[in-house]
Motif scaffolding. Sequence first.
Motif, mmCIF file in Angstrom:
data_model
loop_
_atom_site.group_PDB
_atom_site.id
_atom_site.type_symbol
_atom_site.label_atom_id
_atom_site.label_comp_id
_atom_site.label_asym_id
_atom_site.label_seq_id
_atom_site.Cartn_x
_atom_site.Cartn_y
_atom_site.Cartn_z
ATOM 1 N N GLN A 146 0.806 -1.215 0.000
ATOM 2 C CA GLN A 146 0.000 0.000 0.000
ATOM 3 C C GLN A 146 0.845 1.273 0.000
ATOM 4 O OE1 GLN A 146 -2.565 -0.539 3.423
ATOM 5 N NE2 GLN A 146 -3.329 -2.500 2.665
ATOM 6 N N VAL A 147 2.164 1.122 -0.175
ATOM 7 C CA VAL A 147 3.070 2.265 -0.142
ATOM 8 C C VAL A 147 3.071 2.955 -1.512
ATOM 9 C CG1 VAL A 147 5.447 2.983 0.358
ATOM 10 C CG2 VAL A 147 4.434 1.069 1.589
ATOM 11 N N ILE A 148 3.454 4.218 -1.545
ATOM 12 C CA ILE A 148 3.467 5.028 -2.755
ATOM 13 C C ILE A 148 4.325 4.390 -3.844
ATOM 14 C CG2 ILE A 148 5.428 6.416 -1.942
ATOM 15 C CD1 ILE A 148 4.108 8.841 -3.288
ATOM 16 N N ASP A 149 3.940 4.609 -5.108
ATOM 17 C CA ASP A 149 4.706 4.114 -6.252
ATOM 18 C C ASP A 149 6.155 4.586 -6.179
ATOM 19 O OD1 ASP A 149 2.622 2.733 -7.505
ATOM 20 O OD2 ASP A 149 1.939 4.512 -8.581
ATOM 21 N N GLU A 150 7.069 3.663 -6.521
ATOM 22 C CA GLU A 150 8.503 3.975 -6.407
ATOM 23 C C GLU A 150 8.925 5.152 -7.284
ATOM 24 O OE1 GLU A 150 11.220 0.254 -5.029
ATOM 25 O OE2 GLU A 150 10.808 0.425 -7.167
ATOM 26 N N HIS A 263 -2.902 10.756 -1.392
ATOM 27 C CA HIS A 263 -2.558 9.411 -1.881
ATOM 28 C C HIS A 263 -3.773 8.510 -1.727
ATOM 29 C CE1 HIS A 263 -0.308 5.550 -2.053
ATOM 30 N NE2 HIS A 263 -1.027 5.205 -0.991
ATOM 31 N N TYR A 264 -4.072 7.715 -2.761
ATOM 32 C CA TYR A 264 -5.132 6.711 -2.672
ATOM 33 C C TYR A 264 -4.644 5.435 -3.330
ATOM 34 C CZ TYR A 264 -9.457 4.140 -3.302
ATOM 35 O OH TYR A 264 -10.417 3.156 -3.275
ATOM 36 N N ASN A 265 -4.841 4.297 -2.651
ATOM 37 C CA ASN A 265 -4.394 2.997 -3.147
ATOM 38 C C ASN A 265 -5.528 1.991 -2.994
ATOM 39 O OD1 ASN A 265 -1.691 1.294 -3.789
ATOM 40 N ND2 ASN A 265 -3.020 0.100 -2.467
ATOM 41 N N GLU A 266 -5.738 1.197 -4.035
ATOM 42 C CA GLU A 266 -6.796 0.192 -4.009
ATOM 43 C C GLU A 266 -6.235 -1.141 -4.489
ATOM 44 O OE1 GLU A 266 -10.870 1.275 -5.318
ATOM 45 O OE2 GLU A 266 -10.602 -0.363 -6.778
ATOM 46 N N ASN A 267 -6.297 -2.160 -3.636
ATOM 47 C CA ASN A 267 -5.849 -3.506 -3.983
ATOM 48 C C ASN A 267 -7.040 -4.453 -4.030
ATOM 49 O OD1 ASN A 267 -3.256 -2.340 -2.448
ATOM 50 N ND2 ASN A 267 -2.592 -3.948 -3.842
ATOM 51 N N SER A 320 -8.263 -4.052 -0.194
ATOM 52 C CA SER A 320 -7.967 -2.903 0.671
ATOM 53 C C SER A 320 -8.198 -1.612 -0.083
ATOM 54 C CB SER A 320 -6.521 -2.954 1.187
ATOM 55 O OG SER A 320 -5.596 -2.827 0.123
ATOM 56 N N ASN A 321 -8.744 -0.629 0.613
ATOM 57 C CA ASN A 321 -8.846 0.756 0.151
ATOM 58 C C ASN A 321 -8.146 1.618 1.189
ATOM 59 O OD1 ASN A 321 -10.526 -0.216 -1.881
ATOM 60 N ND2 ASN A 321 -12.408 0.472 -0.893
ATOM 61 N N THR A 322 -7.090 2.298 0.794
ATOM 62 C CA THR A 322 -6.362 3.144 1.738
ATOM 63 C C THR A 322 -6.073 4.496 1.107
ATOM 64 O OG1 THR A 322 -4.231 2.237 0.988
ATOM 65 C CG2 THR A 322 -5.262 1.191 2.895
ATOM 66 N N GLY A 323 -6.032 5.527 1.922
ATOM 67 C CA GLY A 323 -5.732 6.851 1.410
ATOM 68 C C GLY A 323 -5.281 7.783 2.510
ATOM 69 N N ASN A 324 -4.643 8.849 2.131
ATOM 70 C CA ASN A 324 -4.233 9.855 3.109
ATOM 71 C C ASN A 324 -4.103 11.217 2.442
ATOM 72 O OD1 ASN A 324 -1.337 10.258 2.209
ATOM 73 N ND2 ASN A 324 -1.226 8.082 2.760
#
Length: 815
Positions: A146-150, A263-267, A320-324
């Motif tokens: 869930q970490v930011i793209d490299e 930041h928003y990440n969805e797996n 997972s849905n995560t964001g900040n």
Amino acid sequence: MKKLNRAQAPGRRYATFLKLGTGMVALATATAWVAPALAQSTASEMDEIVITGARKQPNIAGLIQAETSPKSRSTVTQEYLATQTAGQSVLASLNLLPGVNFTNNDAYGSSGGNIRIRGFDGNRVSLTFDGIPLNDTGNYAIYSNQVIDEELVNRATVNIGTTDVDSPTASATGGTINVQTRKPLDELGVEGKLSFGSNSYKRIFTVLDTGDFGPGNRTSAFLAASYQDYDKFKGYGSLQKKQFNTRIYEDLGGGDFISVAAHYNENRNNSYQTNSRATFASNYFADYNNTWVPQTAVNGKADTVPSTDSNYYNVRVNPSNTGNIRGQSRFHLSDDVMLTVDPYFQYTLANGGGTTSIKETDPRLIGTSKTAKGVDLNGDGDLLDTVLLYAPSNTNTFRSGVTSSLIWDIDDNNRLRVGYTLDYGRHRQTGDFSYIGADGTPLDVFGGKNSGQIYAADGSQLEARNRYSIAELNQASLEYVFKALDQKLTVVPALRLPFFHRELNQYCYTYTSTSTNVASLSSNQYCTTNPTITQTNLYRTPFTGTKDFSDPLPSLGVVYQITPEHQVYFQFSEGFSAPRTDNLYGVKTDQPGIVDPEKTYNFELGERFQTNWLMTSVSGWYTRYINRIVSALDPNDANNTIDRSLGRVDLYGASIEAGFAITDQVNFYTSGSYTHSEVKNNLAGPAGYVYNTSGKQLVDTPEWMAAGRVEYKPLDILSASIEGKYTGTRAATDVNDEWTTPFFVANFETRLDLPDAGGFKGTYLQFNVNNLFDRRYLNTISSSTSIATVAGKSSLPFYQVGAPRTFMGTIHTSF
């Protein structure tokens, strides 16, 4: 110590801030922005500039950077990250660093992994993203997928065995990892990457930089998005990931700025199955089954659940849905006084899938009803059946906080820093039952969290878990930087004062296990409104409680610059980890001393030699680890596991790291580490049994690790590199009665730069091979106490296996 003169300092003095305390300003700003922070905190970033005397330190191949901080630290930069597998977690790129061991669940990173630093697992290491804490508020877990793209990471820094003085954490006994987002570029441009690889891998990444705009051209921003999709390397199923990032940066002049990022990440992942060592020895690619047998629904017949359905791959998922939202800012209140304020907000919704078989006459389906005998779950007109339901354990977290510091440059040799941190998390954990479709796919990956709930006869929702927790960290910090002997000597005493508050609300009953399987008291919950609760094996009724933890954590760092290239340093620090929610829900909180905080005392002595072509670092260290918490069979009831103290553990070792720019065409990097761990106490088991843990090593902690990388650039447009790592044997149980075998894994990368044409620039082709020699090895470990059968119970350690040889090709361009 460099200071801004009046000409450099911004004209506006922000006089109103002088009337407020640092904490009050921070909270007000956090509320106004409704946002969070960036990698390392702004104040810690300023400390680095003060101690090093430079804003950008030289490095070799992006893997080793000149460090002058009085602590053990390693850094990787974008130069190295750009050579890695596209879409990979930034934590996987730390695996070559000394003392760091990252086990990746597959070659591409979306399925997660596990990180350890000098014997401390990820739950005991603080992960921050632009200064904001990413560890789970309940169990402190790190979710590397869930970490930011490299591509957007400027650098990632590992503090080994210690924290920054303002680190917003109540769990970091083993160190910190700080991931820092890059700034927006000052010119308008678009960057894109397209990747394909083994297992039908495909990924696209793009970022738009606005360049400088606005009054005085002091504002800049970027907007980025990525999507990746691939099949599991074993078994059936796939892994999908979407991510969006943005940041806007306002330069206020004189080094002051305001930044807001999101930041928003969805797996959407199908999980890999963990198995015992014996299972993988017979079938390395063993995984969940791909056969779904639809359950019958016949009136008048007691329909049952097909035996294989609970292990069907489509109910073993990990969504997972995560964001900040993150804010960072720095303001000069006068020439010599700075205020930094980094507020944030985070959101998480995630689960690990799973199913439960429920009888239609289960008391939970009756609830308080006086007349109902159950609920017809499958609609066949009777109450005779057992039905398989989707039963994920959802975790839903809302988290906000702020890290702030007031920094006073007294003179060129003295700096005082006072900080305040607030981290407040609302942690909701529910087991929301819902139906499974006829094809074996859950109707909603989050179960009944948002829709499709299942209700009892009295209208109450059917749940497998229901609890609500609050985790609140209030932390003050104080740091003093003193320089002497023409600034060759730097002494940094500091004090961190965390006060951590947990509020526990358990809305379900807790039972002990009566089956042959061992159950954890923190998860063996029975949620019902039915008043006729069975008292047999009842451990605890619903409850509410609070627990507070605090400890002053002093530290001392000393650096002496013998020559411009040569320095020695000494570091002492104390670490602290408050119990997790599972630790506390699984015991009766009115029984003091059962679960106490973990504590570490860390000592390190090191030497660095640093030039533009050669950098080396050597250190020896010792850690006394008090009150390590483990999960083991309850001495009073072999049917249950509880969390309790293993007592004291001593750790010591040595690390070496070196980077060598041999020629303009050849770079070389190597690292090595030795980690010895020794548990000092035995552990009591049930029925008078004693687990012989005294003198044993910590689980999943290799004594020896060594890594290396060679990069060769025969032409200006062509480069190639090969890297590898040796990982020694690791204990899989606390008693050390099962071990993994050592393994060596190598990766290869080559890149061809193409000429600029048609407005496109920076175009290149890149080819990566992971696990070059196609090694098979046991990877991530889910440890146990012992493989021995105790009081009729046994619990084997389970493993993930390493991904086989994997190929990837990438094309990159910008315009």
